[in-house]
Design a protein around this motif. Sequence first.
Motif, short mmCIF file in Angstrom:
data_model
loop_
_atom_site.label_atom_id
_atom_site.label_comp_id
_atom_site.label_asym_id
_atom_site.label_seq_id
_atom_site.Cartn_x
_atom_site.Cartn_y
_atom_site.Cartn_z
N TYR A 1 34.65 39.65 46.81
CA TYR A 1 33.42 39.80 46.05
C TYR A 1 32.48 38.64 46.41
O TYR A 1 31.40 38.84 46.92
CB TYR A 1 33.69 39.84 44.55
CG TYR A 1 34.12 41.21 44.06
CD1 TYR A 1 33.32 42.33 44.29
CD2 TYR A 1 35.31 41.38 43.37
CE1 TYR A 1 33.71 43.58 43.85
CE2 TYR A 1 35.70 42.62 42.91
CZ TYR A 1 34.90 43.73 43.16
OH TYR A 1 35.29 44.97 42.72
N GLN B 1 31.29 44.61 36.77
CA GLN B 1 32.55 44.86 36.07
C GLN B 1 33.59 43.80 36.39
O GLN B 1 34.34 43.38 35.51
CB GLN B 1 33.09 46.25 36.44
CG GLN B 1 34.33 46.65 35.66
CD GLN B 1 34.09 46.69 34.16
OE1 GLN B 1 33.12 47.32 33.70
NE2 GLN B 1 34.94 46.03 33.38
N ARG B 2 33.63 43.35 37.65
CA ARG B 2 34.61 42.31 38.00
C ARG B 2 34.34 41.02 37.24
O ARG B 2 35.26 40.34 36.80
CB ARG B 2 34.60 42.05 39.51
CG ARG B 2 35.63 41.00 39.95
CD ARG B 2 37.03 41.36 39.52
NE ARG B 2 37.97 40.25 39.69
CZ ARG B 2 39.18 40.20 39.16
NH1 ARG B 2 39.61 41.19 38.39
NH2 ARG B 2 39.96 39.16 39.36
N ASP C 1 35.72 41.55 33.87
CA ASP C 1 37.18 41.54 33.92
C ASP C 1 37.73 40.11 33.99
O ASP C 1 38.81 39.82 33.47
CB ASP C 1 37.69 42.32 35.13
CG ASP C 1 37.44 43.82 35.01
OD1 ASP C 1 37.10 44.27 33.89
OD2 ASP C 1 37.57 44.52 36.03
N GLU C 2 36.98 39.22 34.64
CA GLU C 2 37.42 37.83 34.76
C GLU C 2 37.03 36.99 33.55
O GLU C 2 37.40 35.82 33.46
CB GLU C 2 36.84 37.19 36.03
CG GLU C 2 37.46 37.70 37.32
CD GLU C 2 37.06 36.88 38.53
OE1 GLU C 2 36.28 35.91 38.36
OE2 GLU C 2 37.52 37.18 39.64
N THR D 1 35.13 48.88 44.47
CA THR D 1 36.00 48.23 43.49
C THR D 1 37.19 47.65 44.24
O THR D 1 37.98 48.40 44.82
CB THR D 1 36.48 49.23 42.43
OG1 THR D 1 35.35 49.75 41.72
CG2 THR D 1 37.43 48.56 41.44
N TYR E 1 40.74 45.69 44.55
CA TYR E 1 41.96 45.34 43.83
C TYR E 1 42.64 44.13 44.45
O TYR E 1 43.61 43.60 43.89
CB TYR E 1 42.91 46.55 43.81
CG TYR E 1 42.28 47.76 43.16
CD1 TYR E 1 42.22 47.86 41.77
CD2 TYR E 1 41.70 48.76 43.92
CE1 TYR E 1 41.61 48.95 41.16
CE2 TYR E 1 41.09 49.85 43.32
CZ TYR E 1 41.05 49.95 41.94
OH TYR E 1 40.43 51.02 41.35
N SER F 1 41.46 40.62 47.27
CA SER F 1 40.61 39.99 48.28
C SER F 1 41.48 39.83 49.52
O SER F 1 42.64 39.40 49.43
CB SER F 1 40.12 38.61 47.81
OG SER F 1 39.28 38.75 46.68
N HIS G 1 44.04 40.92 42.54
CA HIS G 1 43.14 40.79 41.40
C HIS G 1 43.90 41.20 40.14
O HIS G 1 44.52 42.27 40.11
CB HIS G 1 41.91 41.66 41.57
CG HIS G 1 41.00 41.21 42.67
ND1 HIS G 1 39.84 41.87 43.00
CD2 HIS G 1 41.08 40.15 43.52
CE1 HIS G 1 39.24 41.25 44.01
NE2 HIS G 1 39.98 40.21 44.34
N TYR H 1 43.60 41.57 35.89
CA TYR H 1 42.65 41.65 34.78
C TYR H 1 42.77 40.43 33.86
O TYR H 1 43.87 40.02 33.49
CB TYR H 1 42.89 42.92 33.96
CG TYR H 1 41.91 43.11 32.82
CD1 TYR H 1 40.66 43.68 33.04
CD2 TYR H 1 42.23 42.70 31.53
CE1 TYR H 1 39.75 43.84 32.01
CE2 TYR H 1 41.33 42.85 30.49
CZ TYR H 1 40.09 43.43 30.74
OH TYR H 1 39.19 43.57 29.71
#
Length: 238
Positions: free
Chosen positions: A95, A134-135, A138-139, A173, A175, A177, A190, A192
């Motif tokens: 990201y 959204q990421r 989520d973080e 999206t 899942y 990196s 990744h 949640y």
Amino acid sequence: MTVQDLAEAIEVNPKTVERWITQGKVPYRRHQYATASVLKVEVTTLWEDSRMVDSATDLSKAEIVTVYPHRHMVPTGLWREIYGRATSHIDVLVYSGLWLSEDPLFHDLLKTKTQGNAQVRILLGDPDCAAVKQRGIDEGHQIMDGKIRNALMNYRPLFQSHPDIGFRLHDATLYNSLFRADDEMLVNTHVYGIGAYMAPVLHLRRLPGGGLFDTYANSIEQTWGGARQVTEHDLTGA
């Protein structure tokens, strides 16, 4: 190839290799596959081991060099080390990957690799897309878009001076990196609720017939194919 050369290639002690040769010791399965890959022969040419099951599952397990419980526990120099060994493929799929964009030695390494005709591709998240927003949620924050814009600013000199380095923005999206260097890869999962620096990292090395490395490598290709080119506007906002 000497004993020392082989030991360095598969990351074991030279005395371990000597025991395989002089004492008939049978290596761990992952070392069998790694040795066969380096020597470019079938595993069964080297060892007739009744414990060895020649299956995709075993090969995929053998592709796992090690697992780190958190990204911050990965040795600092490993990232540059695996990219330093690369001669044909260097990929970064993230990201923001802000920490890597801030490393001047990584920038110098990329410049050197393009001079050697390696394909270099940097894939960052599109800061305006829903997946990036959204990421961040989520973080536990909402600043992922800002981190990406900072990374783009850090890469701006490379973007302008080295057009052979591919920069694209994706809206996928993620899942994981992914950091690929030829047949090696670091997979930062990744999870949640936590940042990627706290999530596990798998160090993979591709072996013929194994499916784990190729699964992640194919993900890079698909994301690259659906991503758009970075523009000067993305870098400056102007």
